[in-house]
Design a protein around this motif. Structure first.
Motif, short mmCIF file in Angstrom:
data_model
loop_
_atom_site.label_atom_id
_atom_site.label_comp_id
_atom_site.label_asym_id
_atom_site.label_seq_id
_atom_site.Cartn_x
_atom_site.Cartn_y
_atom_site.Cartn_z
N THR A 53 0.77 -1.43 -0.05
CA THR A 53 -0.19 -0.04 0.60
C THR A 53 0.80 0.94 0.20
O THR A 53 1.84 1.06 1.27
CB THR A 53 -1.05 -0.29 1.28
OG1 THR A 53 -1.59 -1.10 1.45
CG2 THR A 53 -2.07 1.10 0.97
N GLY A 54 0.72 1.98 -0.87
CA GLY A 54 1.60 3.19 -0.79
C GLY A 54 0.73 4.56 -1.28
O GLY A 54 -0.30 4.57 -1.92
N ILE A 55 1.30 5.74 -1.94
CA ILE A 55 0.83 7.07 -2.17
C ILE A 55 1.12 7.07 -3.75
O ILE A 55 2.11 6.82 -4.21
CB ILE A 55 1.43 7.78 -1.76
CG1 ILE A 55 1.10 7.70 -0.28
CG2 ILE A 55 0.93 9.43 -2.37
CD1 ILE A 55 1.09 9.05 1.06
N ASN A 56 0.16 7.16 -5.02
CA ASN A 56 0.45 7.17 -6.02
C ASN A 56 0.48 8.69 -6.69
O ASN A 56 0.48 9.53 -5.88
CB ASN A 56 -0.52 6.68 -7.10
CG ASN A 56 -2.04 7.60 -6.77
OD1 ASN A 56 -1.63 8.54 -6.05
ND2 ASN A 56 -3.00 6.97 -7.31
N ASN A 57 0.72 8.83 -8.61
CA ASN A 57 1.43 10.46 -8.21
C ASN A 57 0.75 11.22 -7.71
O ASN A 57 0.85 12.50 -8.80
CB ASN A 57 1.65 10.65 -9.96
CG ASN A 57 3.21 9.62 -10.02
OD1 ASN A 57 4.14 9.33 -8.96
ND2 ASN A 57 2.85 9.25 -11.58
N GLU A 58 -0.71 10.97 -7.72
CA GLU A 58 -1.96 11.80 -7.30
C GLU A 58 -1.80 11.69 -6.27
O GLU A 58 -3.01 13.14 -5.63
CB GLU A 58 -3.43 11.36 -8.11
CG GLU A 58 -3.34 11.66 -9.56
CD GLU A 58 -2.42 10.43 -10.48
OE1 GLU A 58 -3.05 9.32 -9.98
OE2 GLU A 58 -2.34 10.61 -11.68
N ARG A 59 -0.97 11.68 -5.26
CA ARG A 59 -0.94 11.88 -3.38
C ARG A 59 -2.00 10.73 -3.08
O ARG A 59 -2.49 11.60 -2.43
CB ARG A 59 -1.09 13.41 -3.66
CG ARG A 59 0.27 13.59 -4.03
CD ARG A 59 1.62 13.89 -3.72
NE ARG A 59 2.44 14.51 -3.93
CZ ARG A 59 3.99 14.29 -3.41
NH1 ARG A 59 3.93 12.82 -3.73
NH2 ARG A 59 4.40 15.65 -4.37
N VAL A 60 -2.35 9.91 -3.53
CA VAL A 60 -3.78 9.22 -3.25
C VAL A 60 -3.36 8.35 -2.66
O VAL A 60 -3.12 6.90 -3.02
CB VAL A 60 -4.60 9.02 -4.16
CG1 VAL A 60 -6.36 8.43 -3.60
CG2 VAL A 60 -5.18 10.45 -4.76
N LEU A 61 -3.53 7.31 -1.60
CA LEU A 61 -3.16 5.85 -1.27
C LEU A 61 -3.78 5.00 -1.62
O LEU A 61 -5.22 5.01 -1.87
CB LEU A 61 -3.46 6.50 0.46
CG LEU A 61 -2.66 4.77 1.26
CD1 LEU A 61 -1.83 4.87 1.48
CD2 LEU A 61 -3.59 5.08 2.78
N ALA A 62 -3.15 4.14 -2.15
CA ALA A 62 -3.55 3.06 -3.12
C ALA A 62 -2.82 1.72 -2.97
O ALA A 62 -1.99 1.41 -2.30
CB ALA A 62 -3.79 3.32 -4.80
N ASP A 63 -3.88 0.54 -3.30
CA ASP A 63 -3.12 -0.70 -2.53
C ASP A 63 -2.56 -1.56 -4.05
O ASP A 63 -3.89 -1.41 -5.09
CB ASP A 63 -4.75 -1.64 -2.28
CG ASP A 63 -4.66 -2.95 -1.89
OD1 ASP A 63 -2.72 -3.83 -2.05
OD2 ASP A 63 -5.00 -3.66 -1.06
N TYR A 64 -1.64 -2.00 -4.06
CA TYR A 64 -0.81 -2.00 -5.42
C TYR A 64 -1.19 -3.81 -5.05
O TYR A 64 -0.26 -4.54 -6.12
CB TYR A 64 0.31 -1.10 -5.78
CG TYR A 64 0.03 0.09 -5.90
CD1 TYR A 64 -0.44 0.69 -6.77
CD2 TYR A 64 0.49 0.67 -4.66
CE1 TYR A 64 -0.01 1.50 -7.79
CE2 TYR A 64 0.58 2.21 -5.28
CZ TYR A 64 -0.22 2.19 -6.15
OH TYR A 64 0.40 4.04 -6.54
N ALA A 65 -1.66 -4.86 -4.62
CA ALA A 65 -1.64 -6.06 -4.53
C ALA A 65 -2.02 -6.61 -6.11
O ALA A 65 -3.34 -6.05 -5.64
CB ALA A 65 -2.58 -6.19 -3.32
N GLY A 66 -1.17 -7.05 -6.17
CA GLY A 66 -1.87 -8.22 -7.61
C GLY A 66 -1.53 -7.33 -9.48
O GLY A 66 -1.52 -7.38 -9.96
#
Length: 72
Positions: A53-66
């Motif tokens: 789980t990290g912050i994407n380029n739009e500064r939104v917390l996102a789940d990148y699993a899969g």
């Protein structure tokens, strides 16, 4: 702030705790005649993020699993 050539601006560099990366590189050079050199290269990467789980380029917390990172 860290500037990365692939991910742009990063707050910090972090390791992804659970991921799998497999791949290979192949480079071939041939010289069929004097003065002519032919080169070819191939790269294959197969990656999967299992848990991150990290912050994407739009500064939104996102789940990148899969997900797999693709670029270029």
């Amino acid at each position: 702030m860290i500037v990365d050539p692939v991910f742009s601006q990063l707050e910090q560099l972090v390791n992804i705790p659970k991921a799998r990366i497999n791949g290979f590189e192949l480079e071939i050079t041939a010289r069929p005649t004097e003065g002519l050199t032919v080169r070819n290269a191939v790269t294959y990467v197969d990656s999967k993020v299992f848990d991150f789980t990290g912050i994407n380029n739009e500064r939104v917390l996102a789940d990148y699993a899969g997900s797999a990172r693709t670029c270029c």
